[in-house]
Design a protein around this motif. Structure first.
Motif, short mmCIF file in Angstrom:
data_model
loop_
_atom_site.label_atom_id
_atom_site.label_comp_id
_atom_site.label_asym_id
_atom_site.label_seq_id
_atom_site.Cartn_x
_atom_site.Cartn_y
_atom_site.Cartn_z
N ARG A 21 -40.37 5.53 0.85
CA ARG A 21 -39.57 6.42 0.00
C ARG A 21 -38.09 6.13 0.24
O ARG A 21 -37.61 6.16 1.37
CB ARG A 21 -39.87 7.88 0.30
N HIS A 22 -37.37 5.83 -0.84
CA HIS A 22 -35.96 5.47 -0.73
C HIS A 22 -35.23 5.95 -1.98
O HIS A 22 -35.63 5.63 -3.11
CB HIS A 22 -35.79 3.95 -0.59
N ASP A 23 -34.15 6.73 -1.79
CA ASP A 23 -33.33 7.22 -2.90
C ASP A 23 -34.16 7.86 -4.00
O ASP A 23 -33.98 7.60 -5.20
CB ASP A 23 -32.47 6.09 -3.48
N GLY A 24 -35.12 8.71 -3.59
CA GLY A 24 -35.89 9.47 -4.56
C GLY A 24 -37.00 8.71 -5.25
O GLY A 24 -37.63 9.24 -6.18
N GLN A 25 -37.27 7.47 -4.82
CA GLN A 25 -38.33 6.66 -5.42
C GLN A 25 -39.32 6.23 -4.33
O GLN A 25 -38.94 6.02 -3.18
CB GLN A 25 -37.73 5.41 -6.07
N TYR A 26 -40.58 6.10 -4.74
CA TYR A 26 -41.59 5.54 -3.88
C TYR A 26 -41.77 4.06 -4.22
O TYR A 26 -42.09 3.72 -5.37
CB TYR A 26 -42.93 6.26 -4.04
N TYR A 27 -41.56 3.20 -3.24
CA TYR A 27 -41.77 1.76 -3.41
C TYR A 27 -43.11 1.41 -2.78
O TYR A 27 -43.37 1.76 -1.62
CB TYR A 27 -40.65 0.97 -2.75
N PHE A 28 -43.93 0.71 -3.54
CA PHE A 28 -45.31 0.42 -3.11
C PHE A 28 -45.56 -1.07 -3.11
O PHE A 28 -45.22 -1.78 -4.07
CB PHE A 28 -46.31 1.09 -4.05
N THR A 29 -46.22 -1.55 -2.05
CA THR A 29 -46.79 -2.88 -2.04
C THR A 29 -48.10 -2.84 -1.28
O THR A 29 -48.41 -1.87 -0.57
CB THR A 29 -45.83 -3.92 -1.43
N GLY A 30 -48.91 -3.87 -1.43
CA GLY A 30 -50.19 -3.95 -0.76
C GLY A 30 -50.82 -5.31 -1.06
O GLY A 30 -50.29 -6.09 -1.86
N SER A 31 -51.93 -5.58 -0.44
CA SER A 31 -52.61 -6.86 -0.66
C SER A 31 -53.18 -6.93 -2.07
O SER A 31 -53.98 -6.08 -2.47
CB SER A 31 -53.74 -7.05 0.35
N HIS A 32 -52.76 -7.95 -2.82
CA HIS A 32 -53.36 -8.19 -4.13
C HIS A 32 -54.74 -8.80 -3.91
O HIS A 32 -54.92 -9.64 -3.02
CB HIS A 32 -52.48 -9.15 -4.93
N PRO A 33 -55.77 -8.39 -4.68
CA PRO A 33 -57.13 -8.88 -4.41
C PRO A 33 -57.32 -10.38 -4.59
O PRO A 33 -58.32 -10.93 -4.12
CB PRO A 33 -57.99 -8.08 -5.40
N LEU A 34 -56.38 -11.07 -5.25
CA LEU A 34 -56.46 -12.53 -5.34
C LEU A 34 -55.76 -13.21 -4.16
O LEU A 34 -55.83 -14.44 -4.01
CB LEU A 34 -55.86 -13.02 -6.66
N TYR A 35 -55.04 -12.43 -3.34
CA TYR A 35 -54.39 -12.93 -2.13
C TYR A 35 -53.47 -14.12 -2.40
O TYR A 35 -53.40 -15.06 -1.60
CB TYR A 35 -55.43 -13.33 -1.07
N ASP A 36 -52.75 -14.07 -3.52
CA ASP A 36 -51.91 -15.21 -3.89
C ASP A 36 -50.47 -14.83 -4.19
O ASP A 36 -49.69 -15.67 -4.64
CB ASP A 36 -52.50 -15.93 -5.11
N ARG A 37 -50.08 -13.59 -3.93
CA ARG A 37 -48.74 -13.13 -4.32
C ARG A 37 -48.35 -11.88 -3.53
O ARG A 37 -49.19 -11.25 -2.88
CB ARG A 37 -48.73 -12.81 -5.81
N VAL A 38 -47.05 -11.56 -3.62
CA VAL A 38 -46.54 -10.28 -3.12
C VAL A 38 -46.07 -9.48 -4.32
O VAL A 38 -45.28 -9.97 -5.13
CB VAL A 38 -45.39 -10.47 -2.12
N VAL A 39 -46.58 -8.26 -4.45
CA VAL A 39 -46.28 -7.43 -5.60
C VAL A 39 -45.53 -6.18 -5.17
O VAL A 39 -45.60 -5.76 -4.01
CB VAL A 39 -47.56 -7.03 -6.36
N LEU A 40 -44.82 -5.58 -6.13
CA LEU A 40 -44.02 -4.38 -5.86
C LEU A 40 -44.03 -3.50 -7.09
O LEU A 40 -43.97 -3.99 -8.22
CB LEU A 40 -42.59 -4.79 -5.50
N ARG A 41 -44.14 -2.19 -6.87
CA ARG A 41 -43.99 -1.22 -7.95
C ARG A 41 -43.30 0.01 -7.40
O ARG A 41 -43.23 0.20 -6.19
CB ARG A 41 -45.34 -0.88 -8.59
N ARG A 42 -42.77 0.86 -8.29
CA ARG A 42 -42.11 2.08 -7.83
C ARG A 42 -42.29 3.20 -8.84
O ARG A 42 -42.52 2.95 -10.03
CB ARG A 42 -40.62 1.84 -7.57
N ALA A 43 -42.16 4.44 -8.35
CA ALA A 43 -42.28 5.61 -9.20
C ALA A 43 -41.64 6.79 -8.48
O ALA A 43 -41.44 6.77 -7.26
CB ALA A 43 -43.74 5.91 -9.52
N GLU A 44 -41.32 7.83 -9.24
CA GLU A 44 -40.73 9.03 -8.64
C GLU A 44 -41.77 9.90 -7.97
O GLU A 44 -41.43 10.72 -7.11
CB GLU A 44 -39.98 9.83 -9.70
#
Length: 339
Positions: A21-44
């Motif tokens: 949680r940073h500046d009122g937003q939740y930043y999310f990452t986790g293991s992608h099931p293809l294990y080939d990338r780093v992903v990021l998403r955010r929401a309030e």
């Protein structure tokens, strides 16, 4: 908007979840099931992360040490910059024979840095491998900034310790370089930690009311997967193993009544009012077809973590789903729809 944890899973098919949680937003990452990338998403709101746009901020190399099985990214803020710690393996198969150990993966820990205020628009720079002091299977790094110092806590195999991985800590000179030698905090030793595999992995830290709570996960990744706990005084020397007390029993386990199995590899975040939130992954079924590594249905989940009058976490058990979850091994689009 009301900030709460009313909908689960918070993100489908994303194991090893990390929420910041940073500046009122939740930043999310986790293991992608293809294990080939780093992903990021955010929401309030945590419940809006599933519908949030998912952006790939880094992709595996075509060859070399960062080209295979990209695991367990974590996003952190240190000195005004963004950092992602993740594990990656080389494209070639490498096995170990020392002390008759089982064949294992060959992951190492790597770091990405982004100096922009917005991690979705800035440039992610590879800062390379973290030199942990020896070259063995290493993964699941997390960052702790405490009393003005940054610490790295991670899982790694040691040939002089029975098992697949132990938990270590070191103070850092900068976010990709250790300043001290690694210190062993916990190794697999209790029956619940050695079911299927001898594993301590996935550390995460919560500092609250003068204490440091360090969770980790143990055993194989099926129904037996569970969370353990180390506790230290916040004023203690965190690099001294004697500062830490290890719980003999797991603190968070499968709950058939809730239909949640193998909860673990957690992180911590908080609501807008500072209420602690436990984030973790779990499956909704016990029978897995084929290699569990390629079963995509470990979903990211979250629930409020209450504390008792003495300041101890009341872990409880995983809460039931309120959002439909897939049971097929098809990898969904980021939105959760079938591709």
């Amino acid at each position: 908007m009301t900030d709460s944890v009313d909908v689960n899973p918070i993100v489908l098919q994303r194991a090893d979840p990390c929420v910041l949680r940073h500046d009122g937003q939740y930043y999310f990452t986790g293991s992608h099931p293809l294990y080939d990338r780093v992903v990021l998403r955010r929401a309030e709101r945590l419940e809006d992360l599933q519908a949030a746009e998912e952006v790939t901020i880094w992709e595996r190399h075509a060859e070399g040490p960062m080209s295979h099985l990209i695991w367990a990214p974590e996003i952190h803020r240190v000195d005004g910059k963004w950092y992602v710690y993740f594990a990656a393996a080389p494209d070639e198969e490498i096995t170990f024979d020392a002390q008759d150990t089982d064949d294992t993966f060959n992951h190492r820990i790597f770091v990405l840095e982004n100096a922009s205020e917005d991690p979705f628009t800035g440039e992610w720079v590879e800062r390379g491998q973290v030199d942990t002091g020896w070259e063995t299977f290493a993964l699941d790094a997390t960052s702790l900034v405490h009393r003005g110092e940054q610490y790295l806590i991670w899982a790694q195999q040691a040939f002089d310790v029975q098992g697949h991985s132990n938990i270590y800590i070191a103070r850092m000179a900068n976010p990709w370089t250790l300043a001290t030698s690694a210190v062993l905090l916990t190794k697999p030793e209790y029956d619940w930690e050695i079911e299927g595999f001898w594993v301590n992995e996935g550390p995460s830290v919560l500092v609250r009311d003068g204490r440091v709570f360090l969770t980790y996960s143990g055993a194989a990744t099926g129904i037996e997967y569970a969370m353990g706990l180390l506790t230290a005084d916040a004023d203690a020397d965190l690099l001294d193993p004697a500062s830490w007390t290890k719980s003999a029993e797991p603190v968070f386990v499968s709950d058939p009544e809730a239909g949640q199995y193998g909860p673990g590899h957690n992180s911590f975040t908080e609501l807008a009012d500072g209420t602690p939130v436990l984030v973790y992954h779990a499956r909704t079924y016990t029978e897995i077809t084929g290699d569990p590594l390629w079963d995509p249905n470990r979903h990211a989940r979250a629930q409020v973590l209450p504390f008792d009058a003495d300041g101890n976490p009341v872990w409880g058990t995983p809460v039931p789903d309120t959002r439909p979850t897939p049971t097929s091994v098809e990898v969904l689009a980021p939105s959760g729809e079938a591709r």
